[in-house]
Design a protein around this motif. Structure first.
Motif, PDB file in Angstrom:
ATOM      1  N   ILE A 208       0.846  -1.197   0.000  1.00 13.16           N
ATOM      2  CA  ILE A 208       0.000   0.000   0.000  1.00 13.16           C
ATOM      3  C   ILE A 208       0.881   1.248   0.000  1.00 13.16           C
ATOM      4  N   GLN A 209       0.572   2.171  -0.891  1.00 16.56           N
ATOM      5  CA  GLN A 209       1.266   3.464  -0.875  1.00 16.56           C
ATOM      6  C   GLN A 209       0.552   4.354   0.143  1.00 16.56           C
ATOM      7  N   LYS A 210       1.263   4.732   1.176  1.00  9.84           N
ATOM      8  CA  LYS A 210       0.640   5.521   2.240  1.00  9.84           C
ATOM      9  C   LYS A 210       0.108   6.849   1.699  1.00  9.84           C
ATOM     10  N   ARG A 211      -0.916   7.333   2.327  1.00  9.37           N
ATOM     11  CA  ARG A 211      -1.583   8.609   2.001  1.00  9.37           C
ATOM     12  C   ARG A 211      -2.316   8.562   0.656  1.00  9.37           C
ATOM     13  N   ASN A 212      -2.407   7.364   0.063  1.00  8.78           N
ATOM     14  CA  ASN A 212      -3.119   7.202  -1.205  1.00  8.78           C
ATOM     15  C   ASN A 212      -4.417   6.426  -1.040  1.00  8.78           C
ATOM     16  N   GLY A 213      -4.574   5.781   0.111  1.00  8.89           N
ATOM     17  CA  GLY A 213      -5.704   4.888   0.326  1.00  8.89           C
ATOM     18  C   GLY A 213      -7.040   5.607   0.160  1.00  8.89           C
ATOM     19  N   PHE A 214      -7.949   4.970  -0.524  1.00  7.53           N
ATOM     20  CA  PHE A 214      -9.318   5.465  -0.719  1.00  7.53           C
ATOM     21  C   PHE A 214      -9.364   6.815  -1.452  1.00  7.53           C
ATOM     22  N   CYS A 215      -8.266   7.148  -2.170  1.00  5.41           N
ATOM     23  CA  CYS A 215      -8.237   8.430  -2.901  1.00  5.41           C
ATOM     24  C   CYS A 215      -9.236   8.435  -4.063  1.00  5.41           C
ATOM     25  N   THR A 216      -9.373   7.273  -4.705  1.00  4.27           N
ATOM     26  CA  THR A 216     -10.285   7.214  -5.860  1.00  4.27           C
ATOM     27  C   THR A 216     -11.697   6.926  -5.367  1.00  4.27           C
ATOM     28  N   PRO A 217     -12.644   7.802  -5.685  1.00  3.48           N
ATOM     29  CA  PRO A 217     -14.001   7.581  -5.176  1.00  3.48           C
ATOM     30  C   PRO A 217     -14.664   6.349  -5.797  1.00  3.48           C
ATOM     31  N   VAL A 218     -15.586   5.762  -5.048  1.00  5.08           N
ATOM     32  CA  VAL A 218     -16.378   4.643  -5.577  1.00  5.08           C
ATOM     33  C   VAL A 218     -17.085   5.127  -6.837  1.00  5.08           C
ATOM     34  N   GLY A 219     -17.005   4.306  -7.877  1.00  3.85           N
ATOM     35  CA  GLY A 219     -17.584   4.690  -9.158  1.00  3.85           C
ATOM     36  C   GLY A 219     -16.514   5.016 -10.174  1.00  3.85           C
ATOM     37  N   LYS A 220     -15.295   5.345  -9.650  1.00  4.00           N
ATOM     38  CA  LYS A 220     -14.204   5.680 -10.574  1.00  4.00           C
ATOM     39  C   LYS A 220     -13.033   4.725 -10.425  1.00  4.00           C
ATOM     40  N   ARG A 221     -13.214   3.665  -9.643  1.00  2.00           N
ATOM     41  CA  ARG A 221     -12.135   2.708  -9.460  1.00  2.00           C
ATOM     42  C   ARG A 221     -12.047   1.773 -10.671  1.00  2.00           C
ATOM     43  N   GLU A 222     -10.921   1.076 -10.784  1.00  3.09           N
ATOM     44  CA  GLU A 222     -10.625   0.341 -12.021  1.00  3.09           C
ATOM     45  C   GLU A 222     -11.733  -0.629 -12.442  1.00  3.09           C
ATOM     46  N   PHE A 223     -12.302  -1.351 -11.476  1.00  3.18           N
ATOM     47  CA  PHE A 223     -13.271  -2.392 -11.853  1.00  3.18           C
ATOM     48  C   PHE A 223     -14.701  -2.021 -11.466  1.00  3.18           C
ATOM     49  N   ASP A 224     -14.955  -0.727 -11.267  1.00  2.00           N
ATOM     50  CA  ASP A 224     -16.310  -0.323 -10.875  1.00  2.00           C
ATOM     51  C   ASP A 224     -17.330  -0.537 -11.996  1.00  2.00           C
ATOM     52  N   HIS A 225     -16.900  -0.416 -13.240  1.00  2.00           N
ATOM     53  CA  HIS A 225     -17.880  -0.469 -14.335  1.00  2.00           C
ATOM     54  C   HIS A 225     -17.679  -1.636 -15.289  1.00  2.00           C
ATOM     55  N   GLU A 226     -16.438  -2.098 -15.401  1.00  2.00           N
ATOM     56  CA  GLU A 226     -16.184  -3.182 -16.348  1.00  2.00           C
ATOM     57  C   GLU A 226     -15.468  -4.312 -15.643  1.00  2.00           C
ATOM     58  N   PRO A 227     -15.825  -5.557 -15.946  1.00  2.00           N
ATOM     59  CA  PRO A 227     -15.157  -6.672 -15.273  1.00  2.00           C
ATOM     60  C   PRO A 227     -13.693  -6.783 -15.655  1.00  2.00           C
ATOM     61  N   ILE A 228     -12.941  -7.445 -14.803  1.00  2.00           N
ATOM     62  CA  ILE A 228     -11.538  -7.689 -15.111  1.00  2.00           C
ATOM     63  C   ILE A 228     -11.456  -8.460 -16.435  1.00  2.00           C
ATOM     64  N   GLY A 229     -10.518  -8.089 -17.272  1.00  2.00           N
ATOM     65  CA  GLY A 229     -10.370  -8.737 -18.574  1.00  2.00           C
ATOM     66  C   GLY A 229     -11.011  -7.952 -19.704  1.00  2.00           C
ATOM     67  N   SER A 230     -11.818  -6.940 -19.357  1.00  2.00           N
ATOM     68  CA  SER A 230     -12.525  -6.180 -20.407  1.00  2.00           C
ATOM     69  C   SER A 230     -11.562  -5.457 -21.331  1.00  2.00           C
ATOM     70  N   SER A 231     -10.441  -4.991 -20.767  1.00  2.00           N
ATOM     71  CA  SER A 231      -9.499  -4.236 -21.608  1.00  2.00           C
ATOM     72  C   SER A 231      -8.965  -5.125 -22.734  1.00  2.00           C
ATOM     73  N   ILE A 232      -8.873  -6.436 -22.475  1.00  2.00           N
ATOM     74  CA  ILE A 232      -8.420  -7.363 -23.524  1.00  2.00           C
ATOM     75  C   ILE A 232      -9.572  -7.674 -24.477  1.00  2.00           C
ATOM     76  N   GLU A 233     -10.730  -7.938 -23.926  1.00  2.00           N
ATOM     77  CA  GLU A 233     -11.879  -8.314 -24.770  1.00  2.00           C
ATOM     78  C   GLU A 233     -12.349  -7.158 -25.648  1.00  2.00           C
ATOM     79  N   ASN A 234     -12.121  -5.910 -25.172  1.00  2.00           N
ATOM     80  CA  ASN A 234     -12.587  -4.754 -25.950  1.00  2.00           C
ATOM     81  C   ASN A 234     -11.494  -4.161 -26.832  1.00  2.00           C
ATOM     82  N   SER A 235     -10.304  -4.805 -26.835  1.00  2.00           N
ATOM     83  CA  SER A 235      -9.179  -4.198 -27.573  1.00  2.00           C
ATOM     84  C   SER A 235      -9.324  -4.432 -29.071  1.00  2.00           C
TER      85      SER A 235
END
Ligand code: SF4
Ligand code: SF4
Ligand code: FES
Length: 235
Positions: A208-235
């Motif tokens: 964990i990088q200190k002072r970075n925790g929970f910086c990204t709000p819910v809704g904007k995190r990496e897997f909030d909208h697309e499942p893992i693997g989508s970047s490959i399937e949509n490429s």
């Protein structure tokens, strides 16, 4: 000139370069094979087995297995999905995973894999509830191996990219955990800029990088909208 390798994944014809792994060829063809110990930029380790596929009926790790001309690869079958689900369930049960209070939540590959594979409730496997020391000695980095899935990505990144060998395994069997090459993290030469510390290296919430925790709000995190693997399937 090298002749191309042509094979099939779940009946779809894929053309690959000789020497490519099945996973590399699948990625290029936009076919996602689940993975946890493999990540771009590091040599494959072939340990998590999540990328297991069947080649002409034989189980292999697709991150290490080279493509074979004319072969038939099974990836998305019910049998393999059940196997992958059990592997992921065991990873949850082996560590202490409390997603709602974890800094990695929403960006975590293990959590995202659980969602992708349809794991929605507790299973028969007993929780082992390990109690491993948390190393908060470093001014910028925290190490909590209670969430470690032993993917070895930090170890390989520190050794092969940073040239520092900060991380390594300590102990054996069920007691094996990731440790550092000094009394604690503060006494190593680990820096925030290291590849081993980069957010994409640890797939879960151990480094964990200190002072970075929970910086990204819910809704904007990496897997909030697309499942893992989508970047490959949509490429
Ligand atoms: S590391 Fe991932 S799976 Fe584990 S508690 Fe954190 S978000 Fe959940
Ligand atoms: S600390 Fe993170 S990157 Fe290192 S082995 Fe554990 S899960 Fe993998
Ligand atoms: S991704 Fe292939 S064994 Fe882990």
């Amino acid at each position: 000139m090298n002749k191309s390798v042509v094979f099939k994944i779940d009946g779809v014809e894929v053309t690959a370069t000789p020497g490519q792994t099945i996973m590399e060829a699948a990625d290029e063809a936009g076919i996602y094979i689940p993975r946890l110990c493999d990540v771009e930029g590091l040599d494959p380790q072939g340990s998590c087995r999540l990328c297991t596929v069947k080649v002409n009926g034989r189980s292999v790790s697709s991150c290490t297995q080279p493509v074979v001309d004319g072969s038939e690869v099974e990836n998305n079958t019910l049998e393999i999905q059940c196997y992958r689900r059990d592997l992921v369930r065991m990873l949850f049960h082996e560590g202490n995973h409390l997603c709602p209070i974890c800094e990695a939540s929403g960006n975590c590959e293990l959590q995202a894999m659980g969602y992708r594979l349809g794991i929605s409730k507790a299973t028969k496997f007993p929780y082992l509830q390990p109690v491993r020391p948390v190393d908060a000695s470093h001014p910028d980095i925290l190490l909590d191996t209670n969430r470690c899935i032993h993917c070895g990505r930090c170890i390989r990144a520190s050794a092969s990219v940073d040239g520092k060998h900060v991380f390594g395994y300590i102990g054996r069997g069920i007691h094996r955990r990731v440790g550092v090459n000094a009394e604690n993290l503060a006494k190593t030469d680990a820096l925030l800029e290291d590849k081993a510390i980069a957010s994409e290296t640890c797939p879960v919430g151990c480094i964990i990088q200190k002072r970075n925790g929970f910086c990204t709000p819910v809704g904007k995190r990496e897997f909030d909208h697309e499942p893992i693997g989508s970047s490959i399937e949509n490429s």
